[in-house]
Structure formats: structure tokens, C-alpha cells
Design a protein around this motif. Structure first.
Motif, PDB file in Angstrom:
ATOM      1  N   GLY A 196      46.912  12.324 -20.903  1.00 53.73           N
ATOM      2  CA  GLY A 196      46.945  12.588 -19.476  1.00 53.73           C
ATOM      3  C   GLY A 196      45.649  12.314 -18.752  1.00 53.73           C
ATOM      4  O   GLY A 196      45.555  12.561 -17.541  1.00 53.73           O
ATOM      5  N   ARG A 197      44.625  11.808 -19.455  1.00 51.90           N
ATOM      6  CA  ARG A 197      43.342  11.525 -18.811  1.00 51.90           C
ATOM      7  C   ARG A 197      42.906  10.111 -19.212  1.00 51.90           C
ATOM      8  O   ARG A 197      42.149   9.929 -20.168  1.00 51.90           O
ATOM      9  N   PRO A 198      43.365   9.109 -18.526  1.00 58.43           N
ATOM     10  CA  PRO A 198      43.045   7.720 -18.878  1.00 58.43           C
ATOM     11  C   PRO A 198      41.529   7.483 -18.930  1.00 58.43           C
ATOM     12  O   PRO A 198      40.787   7.919 -18.049  1.00 58.43           O
ATOM     13  N   GLY A 199      41.084   6.804 -19.973  1.00 63.40           N
ATOM     14  CA  GLY A 199      39.669   6.470 -20.108  1.00 63.40           C
ATOM     15  C   GLY A 199      38.812   7.578 -20.672  1.00 63.40           C
ATOM     16  O   GLY A 199      37.596   7.410 -20.813  1.00 63.40           O
ATOM     17  N   VAL A 200      39.403   8.745 -20.995  1.00 66.72           N
ATOM     18  CA  VAL A 200      38.646   9.858 -21.570  1.00 66.72           C
ATOM     19  C   VAL A 200      38.967   9.953 -23.058  1.00 66.72           C
ATOM     20  O   VAL A 200      40.144   9.931 -23.448  1.00 66.72           O
ATOM     21  N   LEU A 232      35.645  -4.755 -34.067  1.00 67.21           N
ATOM     22  CA  LEU A 232      34.741  -5.085 -32.960  1.00 67.21           C
ATOM     23  C   LEU A 232      35.083  -6.432 -32.352  1.00 67.21           C
ATOM     24  O   LEU A 232      35.106  -6.595 -31.119  1.00 67.21           O
ATOM     25  N   ARG A 233      35.353  -7.416 -33.205  1.00 70.58           N
ATOM     26  CA  ARG A 233      35.604  -8.774 -32.693  1.00 70.58           C
ATOM     27  C   ARG A 233      37.010  -8.890 -32.093  1.00 70.58           C
ATOM     28  O   ARG A 233      37.232  -9.670 -31.158  1.00 70.58           O
ATOM     29  N   GLU A 234      37.941  -8.088 -32.605  1.00 75.36           N
ATOM     30  CA  GLU A 234      39.284  -8.102 -32.028  1.00 75.36           C
ATOM     31  C   GLU A 234      39.321  -7.339 -30.707  1.00 75.36           C
ATOM     32  O   GLU A 234      40.166  -7.619 -29.853  1.00 75.36           O
ATOM     33  N   GLY A 235      38.391  -6.368 -30.578  1.00 81.52           N
ATOM     34  CA  GLY A 235      38.330  -5.561 -29.361  1.00 81.52           C
ATOM     35  C   GLY A 235      38.681  -4.114 -29.609  1.00 81.52           C
ATOM     36  O   GLY A 235      39.819  -3.791 -29.958  1.00 81.52           O
ATOM     37  N   THR A 236      37.694  -3.252 -29.477  1.00 81.49           N
ATOM     38  CA  THR A 236      37.919  -1.809 -29.583  1.00 81.49           C
ATOM     39  C   THR A 236      37.097  -1.117 -28.516  1.00 81.49           C
ATOM     40  O   THR A 236      36.181  -1.723 -27.936  1.00 81.49           O
ATOM     41  N   TRP A 237      37.377   0.141 -28.245  1.00 78.02           N
ATOM     42  CA  TRP A 237      36.725   0.817 -27.134  1.00 78.02           C
ATOM     43  C   TRP A 237      35.429   1.487 -27.581  1.00 78.02           C
ATOM     44  O   TRP A 237      35.207   1.770 -28.769  1.00 78.02           O
ATOM     45  N   LEU A 238      34.563   1.749 -26.614  1.00 82.98           N
ATOM     46  CA  LEU A 238      33.197   2.167 -26.924  1.00 82.98           C
ATOM     47  C   LEU A 238      33.109   3.546 -27.559  1.00 82.98           C
ATOM     48  O   LEU A 238      32.165   3.835 -28.285  1.00 82.98           O
ATOM     49  N   GLY A 239      34.074   4.425 -27.301  1.00 82.79           N
ATOM     50  CA  GLY A 239      34.064   5.706 -27.983  1.00 82.79           C
ATOM     51  C   GLY A 239      34.146   5.529 -29.489  1.00 82.79           C
ATOM     52  O   GLY A 239      33.434   6.196 -30.256  1.00 82.79           O
ATOM     53  N   HIS A 240      35.006   4.611 -29.924  1.00 78.26           N
ATOM     54  CA  HIS A 240      35.140   4.288 -31.347  1.00 78.26           C
ATOM     55  C   HIS A 240      33.833   3.736 -31.904  1.00 78.26           C
ATOM     56  O   HIS A 240      33.427   4.061 -33.027  1.00 78.26           O
ATOM     57  N   VAL A 283      33.799  11.786 -23.862  1.00 78.45           N
ATOM     58  CA  VAL A 283      33.219  10.833 -22.912  1.00 78.45           C
ATOM     59  C   VAL A 283      34.306  10.256 -22.021  1.00 78.45           C
ATOM     60  O   VAL A 283      35.472  10.165 -22.412  1.00 78.45           O
ATOM     61  N   ALA A 284      33.897   9.881 -20.809  1.00 76.73           N
ATOM     62  CA  ALA A 284      34.752   9.131 -19.894  1.00 76.73           C
ATOM     63  C   ALA A 284      34.161   7.734 -19.766  1.00 76.73           C
ATOM     64  O   ALA A 284      32.984   7.577 -19.432  1.00 76.73           O
ATOM     65  N   LEU A 285      34.964   6.723 -20.053  1.00 79.10           N
ATOM     66  CA  LEU A 285      34.473   5.348 -19.993  1.00 79.10           C
ATOM     67  C   LEU A 285      34.474   4.782 -18.584  1.00 79.10           C
ATOM     68  O   LEU A 285      33.783   3.792 -18.313  1.00 79.10           O
ATOM     69  N   GLY A 286      35.231   5.352 -17.691  1.00 79.11           N
ATOM     70  CA  GLY A 286      35.275   4.826 -16.329  1.00 79.11           C
ATOM     71  C   GLY A 286      35.723   3.378 -16.319  1.00 79.11           C
ATOM     72  O   GLY A 286      36.728   3.010 -16.949  1.00 79.11           O
ATOM     73  N   GLU A 287      34.971   2.535 -15.642  1.00 74.53           N
ATOM     74  CA  GLU A 287      35.334   1.114 -15.543  1.00 74.53           C
ATOM     75  C   GLU A 287      35.225   0.392 -16.877  1.00 74.53           C
ATOM     76  O   GLU A 287      35.830  -0.672 -17.058  1.00 74.53           O
ATOM     77  N   LEU A 288      34.480   0.980 -17.826  1.00 77.02           N
ATOM     78  CA  LEU A 288      34.369   0.355 -19.143  1.00 77.02           C
ATOM     79  C   LEU A 288      35.669   0.438 -19.933  1.00 77.02           C
ATOM     80  O   LEU A 288      35.810  -0.225 -20.960  1.00 77.02           O
ATOM     81  N   GLU A 289      36.623   1.241 -19.471  1.00 76.78           N
ATOM     82  CA  GLU A 289      37.925   1.286 -20.126  1.00 76.78           C
ATOM     83  C   GLU A 289      38.579  -0.097 -20.101  1.00 76.78           C
ATOM     84  O   GLU A 289      39.351  -0.449 -20.999  1.00 76.78           O
ATOM     85  N   ALA A 290      38.257  -0.879 -19.089  1.00 78.05           N
ATOM     86  CA  ALA A 290      38.810  -2.235 -18.981  1.00 78.05           C
ATOM     87  C   ALA A 290      37.971  -3.266 -19.714  1.00 78.05           C
ATOM     88  O   ALA A 290      38.240  -4.465 -19.612  1.00 78.05           O
ATOM     89  N   SER A 291      36.942  -2.807 -20.456  1.00 71.55           N
ATOM     90  CA  SER A 291      36.037  -3.741 -21.135  1.00 71.55           C
ATOM     91  C   SER A 291      35.861  -3.358 -22.602  1.00 71.55           C
ATOM     92  O   SER A 291      34.840  -2.803 -23.001  1.00 71.55           O
TER      93      SER A 291
END
Length: 395
Positions: free
Chosen positions: A118-122, A83-91, A39-47
Motif C-alpha cells: 500500500g505504499r509504492p516506492g517504500v 544488478l545488470r538485469e535491474g533491481t531496486w536500490l533498497g535491495h 526507505v522511500a525511493l521517491g523518483e528513484l522507484e522508476a530507476s
């Protein structure tokens, strides 16, 4: 403006599904069978999750079992803390896919999510599965559920053509999703014998892969691989397999060995079945010549009308039908491995015992409530099914 800096009402695609693979044997990411969804998170990489309003609380409310996931921690509760500390949606999708499979009766716990160099957010999301169809559907449902919990401007996701269509509309109906996964699991479930042998192989770290929907398995890889269907392996000569699948030929071999067998006649038409019944006399068993699991079998058949119905029932399974003398007694199935008897099961016809209080229907419901009973051959005991074969009674 909202808390994440976007205009109210502005909608954009959040998650992009880029690829998916089903690994049935050893692969680049590990040795166990796993599914990979990229998956590519796109702008969600910053969230990450700590920046998504109410996301964690709503996710844990939808799937309370996630609270038991340890994640990288050696004890329960590690994943909610991440989750409460902050993790990315792929996880998050990885854990949801595992939990949905577990709720559907396919307990799995191994998974990992890694960023693509080499592929940020992927990210590559990898998770274990037991049944391929269930695993893929769980992955699609996990993405739909996670997307539905995002802020409204991020709920759209694309790439769904790579995965089965999720059920339950917006993804929030976890109950409908689990029921769908259970139905998929039951359709692809192995019978007791095959499942037992597959589990025994896994305990010995022998890779197990399913090759078709009829229970054909592949054990091992390379020069040591063996194919298995039920209790028959690739080491069994094909002629023996063919004979074992033909009830009339099997009886001929047993007769030649001096073992008693019921008299029987193979027929192709209902007229031939009626003629065979006259020759055999008395109660009959009418069944397909080459079926299994008791499909199409009718016992204690006596009248011409019942013979016609029984023939039609068997003919739906096989073009050749065998008419035999009905012999009273107990029915046993025996499993022989490497010339040794390892298991015996007694098959008992479906029945209920009256108590003078409850109706037949209530007694059937009581018997079916036994947790050891399942649908079809997924469990050692089978639920009583009310169908046309059940004589009209007050149920």
C-alpha cells in the motif's frame, strides 16, 4: 536534459530514510537478530540499477566481494546478474551492508528487502548483524555509498539522524569505512570465553543478545532465558560471584581448604603499600583487588620507586590494591562448566627472542605479524604493545 529526463544541474533528494529498528530476538520478519531500515525511493522507484549509468560497474569496483553474493541464486554471481538485469536500490543497500560487515570481520549473509504493501516506492531493508553498533554503522555507510554512486542530481538523501553518521566524506572511501567498522567491532568484541559460549549457544539455535558493553549476554527468551557474563551464569549465587571477584576473599577460602596461596595485604595508599612490602620481603606482585584481564597488574616489583609506580597503576583500576609475594611459575586459566574442566589456557608474558640481527622493535613487529594475534582480547594471542611499561631499550 540528461538520460533520465531531468535538467542538467537539477538536484533533488533521492533516498529518504523513514525508520529504523534493531531486532535482538524473534520479530515480525524472522527469528534471527536483524536491523530494519525503511526507505522511500521517491523518483528513484522508476530507476532500477539497469537504468543508472555506470552504477553497477562502479559499485562492483568499490566492493569486489559483492561479485560472490549469490542473492536468491544457489551459486556465486547471482547478485551481479540481478544488478545488470535491474533491481531496486533498497535491495542493493541490503547487500552492501552485509558486505561491509563481512569486510570488518563480522561475517553475515542473511538479508531481505520487501516493498511495503500500500505504499509504492517504500521498502523495508532487513539484514543480519553480529554486533549492533557495527550493523547500524554499516547500514548508514551502505546508504552513503549507494547514494554517492547515483547520478549527481540524486545524490542527496535525508533521514540520517536515524542512523550513525557515516565516515569517509562522500561515502566512496570504502577503506576508511571498513577501518571505522573494525574499530567499532573491537570496542564491542566479546572476550574469548564469552565469545566461545555465545557461539556454542548459536550452534544449538539458542538466541543470544548482548545487554551491555561489559559482555553481559542474554541466552534464550521467556521462562528459559539465562544471563551470562564471561563463564558466570544467572544460576551462580550472587554471594559466590562477589567472592570470586575479590582476590583477598578468594585466597581466604582457598587457605581454609588447605590450598597454598601467596601471602598478601590489602592497602589503600602508597604508604601502606610500602609498609606491606617491608613485611612481605622480596619480589612482589601489586594488582587491583577486584579487576580482570590482567589490568593494572605489575609483577616482580622490588624497589620503593617501582612499588609507588605499581601502586598508582593498580589504583587507577580499583580503590583497593593487594600487595602479594611474587611466586615464580606458570600461569594457567581454567574453565569449568557444570563441574567439569573443559578448557585450560597458559598465559605467557609478552616476549621476543633475539637473533643477533634484528632490533627489539623489528622482533616485536615480526611477532605481531602472526595472524593469530589481535588487539586486546579479541583473539587467543595478543599483540605486544609498546608502552610506558616497556623498559627503555633500543627498539
Amino acid at each position: 536534459m540528461n538520460d533520465l529526463g531531468f535538467a542538467d544541474g537539477e538536484k533533488r533528494i533521492g533516498l529518504h530514510v523513514l525508520a529504523r529498528n534493531v531486532y535482538r530476538g524473534p520479530h515480525l520478519f524472522g527469528r534471527l537478530p536483524m536491523i530494519r531500515i525503511q526507505v522511500a525511493l521517491g523518483e528513484l522507484e522508476a530507476s532500477p540499477t539497469d537504468r543508472l549509468p555506470d552504477f553497477t560497474d562502479r559499485l562492483l569496483a568499490a566492493l569486489p566481494g559483492l561479485a560472490r553474493h549469490g542473492c536468491s541464486c544457489p551459486h556465486e554471481g547471482g547478485f551481479p546478474r540481478r544488478l545488470r538485469e535491474g533491481t531496486w536500490l533498497g535491495h542493493v543497500i541490503e547487500h552492501v551492508a552485509l558486505e561491509l560487515q563481512t569486510l570488518a570481520g563480522s561475517p553475515v549473509s542473511r538479508g531481505k528487502t520487501r516493498s511495503v504493501p500500500g505504499r509504492p516506492g517504500v521498502y523495508n531493508i532487513l539484514y543480519r548483524y553480529l554486533e549492533e553498533d557495527v550493523g547500524l554503522a554499516a547500514g548508514a555507510a551502505a546508504i552513503a555509498l549507494v547514494a554517492a554512486l547515483l547520478p549527481v542530481w540524486f545524490r542527496r538523501w535525508d533521514g540520517g539522524a536515524l542512523l550513525p553518521a557515516p565516515v569517509g566524506g562522500d561515502g566512496l572511501d570504502v577503506g576508511a569505512t571498513v577501518e571505522h567498522l573494525i574499530a567499532l567491532r573491537r570496542r564491542s568484541a566479546l572476550g574469548p570465553t564469552t565469545a566461545s559460549l555465545a557461539e556454542a549457544a548459536r550452534r544449538r539455535t539458542i538466541p543470544v543478545a548482548r545487554l551491555d558493553q561489559q559482555g553481559l549476554l542474554l541466552l534464550g527468551w521467556g521462562t528459559r532465558q539465562q544471563r551470562l557474563r564471561a563463564s558466570i551464569t544467572g544460576r551462580t549465587p550472587q554471594i559466590a560471584v562477589s567472592l570470586a571477584g575479590n582476590k583477598d576473599a578468594t585466597k581466604a577460602l582457598l587457605t581454609a581448604a588447605g590450598l597454598p596461596v601467596p601471602k598478601g595485604i590489602v592497602v589503600r595508599t602508597v604508604e601502606d603499600a610500602l609498609a606491606a612490602a617491608q613485611k612481605l620481603d622480596g619480589p612482589l606482585v601489586i594488582k587491583p583487588l577486584d579487576s580482570n584481564h590482567g589490568r593494572g597488574v605489575s609483577t616482580f616489583v622490588e624497589t620503593p620507586a617501582d612499588i609507588g609506580k605499581a601502586f598508582d597503576h593498580a589504583a587507577k583500576i580499583s580503590s583497593r590494591v593487594i600487595v602479594e609475594k611474587h611466586l615464580p611459575g606458570n600461569d594457567h586459566r581454567m574453565l569449568v562448566v557444570d563441574g567439569k574442566l573443559v578448557a585450560v589456557a597458559e598465559r605467557v608474558p609478552a616476549h621476543v627472542v633475539g637473533d643477533g640481527i634484528r632490533s627489539v622493535g623489528e622482533l616485536i613487529a615480526f611477532v605481531n605479524a602472526d595472524p593469530r594475534r589481535g588487539d586486546g582480547h579479541e583473539s587467543m594471542l595478543t599483540k605486544i604493545r609498546v608502552d610506558a611499561a616497556l623498559r627503555p631499550v633500543d627498539i
